[in-house]
Design a protein around this motif. Structure first.
Motif: not given
Length: 132
Positions: A23-30, A34-36, A57-58
């Protein structure tokens, strides 16, 4: 009202750790977080026009990553992420085959764009996976 409770004391710590590692917690451009989950990621694509990395993404959505994301940061997220060219990093768990230097992915990514393995990255792939 039906409340479900999980007793963590009865959970296998190995299972929890393995689940957290995918599980990754990522910061989007905005600037949103986002949890992925790893199994949602087919591949990453570098968009040379916007100069940003994107996640395919799937669910067919594209997630645009924040500006300071580079290939090294992406590759450090999980050992299943493998760079095949300057512009593409794939989730190797979706790799079905490499045909004519093109990655063929498993569903739901089987109709993905052309994911060509560059010569230099093919050499690295063969070093890491000698059976190729």
């Amino acid at each position: 009202m039906n409340n479900q409770h999980i007793n963590i004391e009865h959970c296998d710590q190995t299972q929890i750790t393995q689940h957290q590692e995918s599980i990754f917690l990522y910061t989007t451009i905005t600037g949103n977080l986002q949890l992925i989950h790893l199994e949602e990621i087919g591949y990453f694509r570098y968009n040379s026009k916007s100069k940003l990395w994107e996640v395919m993404l799937s669910n067919k959505h594209t997630l645009i990553l924040k500006r300071n994301t580079n290939s090294q940061k992406i590759l450090s997220l999980h050992p299943y992420l493998l760079q095949i060219s300057q512009s593409y990093i794939i989730n190797i768990s979706y790799l079905a085959s490499i045909e004519d230097n093109n990655c063929v992915l498993l569903p739901p990514f089987n109709d993905a764009e052309l994911l060509q393995v560059s010569k230099s990255f093919m050499k690295k792939l063969k070093e890491k996976y000698p059976c190729l």
